[in-house]
Structures are given as structure tokens and as C-alpha cells.
Design an enzyme around this catalytic site. Structure first.
Site, mmCIF file in Angstrom:
data_model
loop_
_atom_site.group_PDB
_atom_site.id
_atom_site.type_symbol
_atom_site.label_atom_id
_atom_site.label_comp_id
_atom_site.label_asym_id
_atom_site.label_seq_id
_atom_site.Cartn_x
_atom_site.Cartn_y
_atom_site.Cartn_z
ATOM 1 N N ASN A 114 -4.187 4.741 2.183
ATOM 2 C CA ASN A 114 -4.074 3.866 1.027
ATOM 3 C C ASN A 114 -2.616 3.447 0.889
ATOM 4 O OD1 ASN A 114 -5.386 2.598 -1.265
ATOM 5 N ND2 ASN A 114 -4.133 3.935 -2.542
ATOM 6 N N THR A 115 -2.394 2.304 0.270
ATOM 7 C CA THR A 115 -1.046 1.841 -0.015
ATOM 8 C C THR A 115 -0.872 1.755 -1.518
ATOM 9 O OG1 THR A 115 -0.951 0.599 2.043
ATOM 10 C CG2 THR A 115 0.608 -0.031 0.328
ATOM 11 N N HIS A 167 -4.374 1.069 -6.300
ATOM 12 C CA HIS A 167 -3.124 0.719 -5.625
ATOM 13 C C HIS A 167 -1.859 0.711 -6.482
ATOM 14 C CE1 HIS A 167 -5.270 -0.238 -1.972
ATOM 15 N NE2 HIS A 167 -6.107 -0.969 -2.686
ATOM 16 N N HIS A 177 -8.519 -7.090 -3.898
ATOM 17 C CA HIS A 177 -8.681 -6.273 -2.698
ATOM 18 C C HIS A 177 -7.390 -6.294 -1.891
ATOM 19 C CE1 HIS A 177 -10.760 -4.303 0.587
ATOM 20 N NE2 HIS A 177 -10.296 -5.226 1.414
#
Length: 143
Positions: A68-69, A38, A138
Site C-alpha cells: 500500500n502507499t 491511503h 482509486h
């Protein structure tokens, strides 16, 4: 059968130190995985957001994932502003008080498993993460 003499104690001590190091490594690996997946700081320059997402998903080994970021901040700021800044806690997850620059990538088109296109969007939002021992491990969502 217990270890006898000085050699037995040394072996026991070495075993204990080895186990402690392995446990510490495993705990840190979830955090390292979070960073690998990330964090992108400074933001890599691949032109527009769609091309950025395509290149970053390939670079990070996330080819053809649903999305995804990517968070564009330093690791130090991320650590100090998310899990340790008393953000809002909901079901064990923390929502940051601080807003972060993000690139949000979602799969747009999948042509076989090897070639995918992404729709990218930049935003400045709060993030919700799961923390373990004061570290993000997470990514849940952006809010």
C-alpha cells in the site's frame, strides 16, 4: 396504479429524495475508502519506515496485503491538486503535476495470514489515481 391525492405525491417525493441521498452516499463512499486506505496526515510516528508500514497496515485493516502507499498531505490539498488541476490523463487515470510525500509499503515476509512484515520506503513522487467527479477514488501508482 399511480399515487392519487396529496399523500401519493408526498410518498413519491420522499422516495425520490431517498434514492438521491443513497446515490450521493455511494459516490462519496469510494472517495472515503480512498482516504481511509491511503491518507495519513500528519504522518503517524512509528519510528522507522518498516515499523510504520507494519503498524499502519494493521491500523487500516490491510493486514497481509501485498502493499500500500500512504500519502502524507491534507485532504484539501489532495482534492485540489490531483483531480482538478489538469494533471496528465492516461487511460482515464490522472497523474498529478504536484509531488507528494509518500510512504511505500511492500510485503517482505508472510508468516501465516495473521503476521506479516513490510519493507517501507519514503519518497516524494507524483501519484496516478482514478478520479470520479473531481475526487480520487482509486490509487494506481506513484511515478
Amino acid at each position: 396504479m399511480s399515487p392519487k391525492g396529496p399523500h401519493g405525491w408526498i410518498l413519491s417525493l420522499l422516495l425520490l429524495v431517498t434514492v438521491a441521498c443513497l446515490v450521493q452516499h455511494c459516490e462519496g463512499s469510494a472517495y472515503q475508502g480512498f482516504l481511509k486506505r491511503h491518507l495519513d496526515n500528519p504522518k503517524s510516528d512509528f519510528g522507522n519506515s518498516n515499523n510504520y508500514c507494519y503498524q499502519m497496515m494493521r491500523r487500516k485493516g490491510l493486514r497481509c496485503q501485498r502493499g500500500n502507499t500512504f500519502i502524507h498531505t491534507s485532504e484539501a490539498l489532495l482534492k485540489s491538486l490531483v483531480c482538478t488541476s489538469r494533471g496528465r490523463v492516461l487511460q482515464g487515470n490522472v497523474t498529478s503535476k504536484t509531488m507528494f510525500p509518500l510512504t511505500i509499503c511492500k510485503i517482505k515476509r508472510r508468516l501465516r495470514k495473521l503476521w506479516c512484515r513490510y519493507k517501507g520506503k519514503t519518497a516524494i513522487k507524483r501519484i496516478r489515481v482514478t478520479c470520479d467527479k473531481g475526487l480520487p477514488v482509486h490509487f494506481i501508482s506513484h511515478v
